[in-house]
Scaffold this motif. Structure first.
Motif, PDB file in Angstrom:
ATOM      1  N   ILE A 184     -26.494  43.292   1.669  1.00  0.00           N
ATOM      2  CA  ILE A 184     -27.681  43.229   1.320  1.00  0.00           C
ATOM      3  C   ILE A 184     -28.659  41.830   1.792  1.00  0.00           C
ATOM      4  O   ILE A 184     -28.727  41.779   2.594  1.00  0.00           O
ATOM      5  CB  ILE A 184     -28.533  43.995   0.467  1.00  0.00           C
ATOM      6  CG1 ILE A 184     -28.655  45.308   0.487  1.00  0.00           C
ATOM      7  CG2 ILE A 184     -30.062  43.534   0.364  1.00  0.00           C
ATOM      8  CD1 ILE A 184     -28.852  46.116  -0.702  1.00  0.00           C
ATOM      9  N   GLU A 185     -28.158  40.910   1.639  1.00  0.00           N
ATOM     10  CA  GLU A 185     -28.655  39.145   2.073  1.00  0.00           C
ATOM     11  C   GLU A 185     -28.546  39.495   3.372  1.00  0.00           C
ATOM     12  O   GLU A 185     -28.523  38.920   4.193  1.00  0.00           O
ATOM     13  CB  GLU A 185     -27.974  38.343   0.649  1.00  0.00           C
ATOM     14  CG  GLU A 185     -28.692  38.444  -0.582  1.00  0.00           C
ATOM     15  CD  GLU A 185     -27.913  37.921  -1.532  1.00  0.00           C
ATOM     16  OE1 GLU A 185     -29.037  36.600  -1.585  1.00  0.00           O
ATOM     17  OE2 GLU A 185     -27.360  36.854  -1.529  1.00  0.00           O
ATOM     18  N   GLU A 186     -26.513  39.829   3.437  1.00  0.00           N
ATOM     19  CA  GLU A 186     -26.463  39.496   5.145  1.00  0.00           C
ATOM     20  C   GLU A 186     -27.200  40.154   5.734  1.00  0.00           C
ATOM     21  O   GLU A 186     -27.777  40.043   6.971  1.00  0.00           O
ATOM     22  CB  GLU A 186     -24.530  40.077   5.326  1.00  0.00           C
ATOM     23  CG  GLU A 186     -23.656  37.764   4.395  1.00  0.00           C
ATOM     24  CD  GLU A 186     -22.386  38.617   3.978  1.00  0.00           C
ATOM     25  OE1 GLU A 186     -21.873  39.791   3.987  1.00  0.00           O
ATOM     26  OE2 GLU A 186     -21.753  37.595   2.584  1.00  0.00           O
ATOM     27  N   TYR A 187     -27.122  40.733   5.564  1.00  0.00           N
ATOM     28  CA  TYR A 187     -27.703  41.980   7.097  1.00  0.00           C
ATOM     29  C   TYR A 187     -28.938  41.376   7.064  1.00  0.00           C
ATOM     30  O   TYR A 187     -29.166  41.316   8.279  1.00  0.00           O
ATOM     31  CB  TYR A 187     -27.663  43.635   6.263  1.00  0.00           C
ATOM     32  CG  TYR A 187     -29.080  44.306   7.184  1.00  0.00           C
ATOM     33  CD1 TYR A 187     -28.133  44.993   8.254  1.00  0.00           C
ATOM     34  CD2 TYR A 187     -30.266  44.526   7.019  1.00  0.00           C
ATOM     35  CE1 TYR A 187     -28.703  45.424   9.007  1.00  0.00           C
ATOM     36  CE2 TYR A 187     -30.293  45.457   7.982  1.00  0.00           C
ATOM     37  CZ  TYR A 187     -30.003  46.243   8.540  1.00  0.00           C
ATOM     38  OH  TYR A 187     -31.062  46.786   9.317  1.00  0.00           O
ATOM     39  N   ILE A 188     -29.418  41.521   6.281  1.00  0.00           N
ATOM     40  CA  ILE A 188     -31.286  41.250   6.555  1.00  0.00           C
ATOM     41  C   ILE A 188     -30.930  39.615   6.805  1.00  0.00           C
ATOM     42  O   ILE A 188     -31.775  38.929   7.953  1.00  0.00           O
ATOM     43  CB  ILE A 188     -31.414  40.768   4.759  1.00  0.00           C
ATOM     44  CG1 ILE A 188     -32.288  42.524   4.637  1.00  0.00           C
ATOM     45  CG2 ILE A 188     -32.868  39.693   5.360  1.00  0.00           C
ATOM     46  CD1 ILE A 188     -32.583  42.288   3.357  1.00  0.00           C
ATOM     47  N   SER A 189     -30.638  38.647   6.114  1.00  0.00           N
ATOM     48  CA  SER A 189     -30.321  37.291   7.230  1.00  0.00           C
ATOM     49  C   SER A 189     -30.278  36.951   8.201  1.00  0.00           C
ATOM     50  O   SER A 189     -30.384  36.439   9.127  1.00  0.00           O
ATOM     51  CB  SER A 189     -29.240  35.865   6.048  1.00  0.00           C
ATOM     52  OG  SER A 189     -27.788  36.787   6.225  1.00  0.00           O
ATOM     53  N   HIS A 190     -29.021  38.166   8.871  1.00  0.00           N
ATOM     54  CA  HIS A 190     -28.301  38.215  10.426  1.00  0.00           C
ATOM     55  C   HIS A 190     -29.606  39.140  11.009  1.00  0.00           C
ATOM     56  O   HIS A 190     -29.614  38.479  12.193  1.00  0.00           O
ATOM     57  CB  HIS A 190     -26.777  38.820  10.466  1.00  0.00           C
ATOM     58  CG  HIS A 190     -26.577  39.535  10.980  1.00  0.00           C
ATOM     59  ND1 HIS A 190     -25.821  39.130  12.642  1.00  0.00           N
ATOM     60  CD2 HIS A 190     -27.049  40.777  12.097  1.00  0.00           C
ATOM     61  CE1 HIS A 190     -25.910  39.386  13.463  1.00  0.00           C
ATOM     62  NE2 HIS A 190     -26.727  40.345  13.375  1.00  0.00           N
TER      63      HIS A 190
END
Ligand SMILES: NC(=O)c1ccc[n+]([C@@H]2O[C@H](COP(=O)([O-])OP(=O)(O)OC[C@H]3O[C@@H](n4cnc5c(N)ncnc54)[C@H](O)[C@@H]3O)[C@@H](O)[C@H]2O)c1
Length: 417
Positions: A383-389
């Motif tokens: 979830i963190e990776e998706y949002i930062s991307h």
């Protein structure tokens, strides 16, 4: 539909603010688009106890778009934007129980109203709703799939409950997600705390001695912005590493007892109580200003200040109360010691809440997939990776990609050394 807001006639103003904030919340908007199509939380009852701001309104719209049956109440009696609350009810048909300046009794009645909605997912900013569930409605706890906690102080409370085996439901520490604390606590609190202090006082920060208690994520943000405005920043800490970091970041570090006679402006951001107390007030300069941006109004010992004062000058400006001491000196308290960025300004800018609330929305979706045992859980890395991307993409920023050789190098212990 039942609700309790100040005045529905404020709705059109509130809707304008919600839409303005939405322009700066592209990640949440993307999630909302998918939620509208997929309805991943269809029919799920939810209750959110959050600051009722334009940004929270966009989170609520997103959850509703995903199919949630949602009610909202305030997580602080002073942080509600009454026009936004009206807009949520009138235009978006989301029940809200929140009025800016509500007394303690009404504040809790509003949380009770949310609990009576029988939510299976709850959201908190400071754990007030979850605390009430445990004390007054323990029979409802087993129905809860998950509760999301937005802030450091709430997480501290919940971890303490977990340690004492008192926690009766699963909680996701949204605050501990990097997509939350690295940006919201630091840049959000940094900017909006300065904004709240300026709106309340209109003082010039350049050349002022500003004492910041706590060099955590929020304290760092405020210190950085105060320094940028030309203030001489002094940090007080109780943690050696944080104090060392503050010293090497170029700030003066000293105990509050030493800072008290020097400071022009004091800001607490510790999540702790009585950080500024009687012996500190007694040493302060005439005209010193004290403000808090930590979660609860306990960081400044207001009862001690009230006791010391021979006269209280209420509302010398909006959000400013003056206290005259027997020495003839005056001390000014901002926003009744409550989070000054929400009391006197509008809370964090939408662009940073975009990430915090995208984290809330996606973690809600995730949490409903499987019922977990009581305990404190972390937001999944994906979830963190998706949002930062996605956030980088919406900012028009591209980054490098590892070459196969680099990937291999980074994952092996016997290549290229
Ligand atoms: N105003 C806002 O909108 C907003 C936003 C996010 C978080 N918060 C709240 O702000 C507070 C701080 O959050 P954070 O994420 O920076 O927490 P943090 O844990 O990163 O930092 C808190 C710091 O305060 C220090 N501290 C504790 N007691 C102290 C004392 N007596 N004197 C000096 N320093 C002391 C700790 O050592 C720590 O370094 C919490 O209450 C949090 O809930 C407010």
């Amino acid at each position: 539909m039942q609700y309790d807001v100040k005045d529905l006639n404020l709705a059109s103003e509130g809707v304008k603010r919600i839409e303005w904030a939405d322009n700066n919340m592209p990640v949440l908007a993307e999630i909302r688009k998918r939620f509208e199509k997929e309805l991943p939380i269809k029919g799920r009852k939810m209750a959110a106890c959050l600051h009722i701001t334009a940004e929270t309104a966009n989170l609520a719209r997103t959850l509703k778009a995903g199919g949630a049956d949602l009610v909202l109440c305030a997580s602080n009696p002073l942080s509600t934007q009454d026009d936004v609350a009206a807009g949520l009810v009138k235009k978006y048909e989301i029940p809200v129980y929140a009025i800016k300046g509500e007394d303690n009794k009404t504040y809790y009645e509003h949380i009770h109203a949310c609990v009576k909605h029988d939510p299976i997912v709850t959201m908190d900013d400071g754990a007030d709703l979850v605390s009430l569930l445990h004390t007054d409605y323990p029979e409802k706890c087993p129905n809860i799939y998950a509760s999301m906690e937005e802030t450091t102080t709430g997480v501290i409370r919940l971890k303490a409950m977990d340690r004492d085996k008192a926690l009766k439901l699963p909680v996701f520490s949204v605050n501990d997600a990097q997509t939350k604390y690295l940006f919201d606590n630091r840049y959000g609190t940094g900017q909006s705390t300065v904004d709240g202090i300026i709106r309340a006082t209109d003082i010039l920060l350049a050349g002022k001695k500003v004492v910041i208690a706590g060099y955590g994520w929020c304290g760092r943000g405020v210190a950085m912005r105060m320094k940028g405005m030309g203030a001489n920043v002094i940090i007080t800490e109780v943690d050696h590493i944080k104090a060392l970091e503050a010293a090497m970041d170029g700030y003066n570090v000293m105990p509050m007892a030493e800072a008290a006679p020097i400071g022009d402006l004091f800001v607490t951001l510790t999540g702790n109580r009585d950080v500024i107390r009687k012996e500190h007030f007694e040493k302060m300069k005439d005209g010193a200003i004290v403000a808090n941006s930590g979660h609860f109004n306990v960081e400044i010992d207001i009862p001690a200040l009230e006791k010391l004062a021979v006269e209280k000058m209420t509302q010398v400006r909006n959000f400013v109360d003056g206290y005259k001491l027997s020495t003839g000196k005056s001390i000014f308290l901002l926003g009744e010691g409550r989070l000054i960025n929400l009391a006197a300004a509008e809370g964090h800018p939408a662009s940073v809440m975009d990430m915090s609330f995208a984290t809330q929305a996606l973690t809600t979706e995730f949490a409903l997939k499987e019922k977990l045992n009581p305990g404190v859980y972390y937001v999944p890395k994906e979830i963190e990776e998706y949002i930062s991307h996605l956030k980088l993409k919406t900012m028009g920023i591209e980054i490098d990609i590892l070459t196969p050789e680099q990937e291999k190098y980074l994952s092996s212990w016997d290549v290229g050394t």
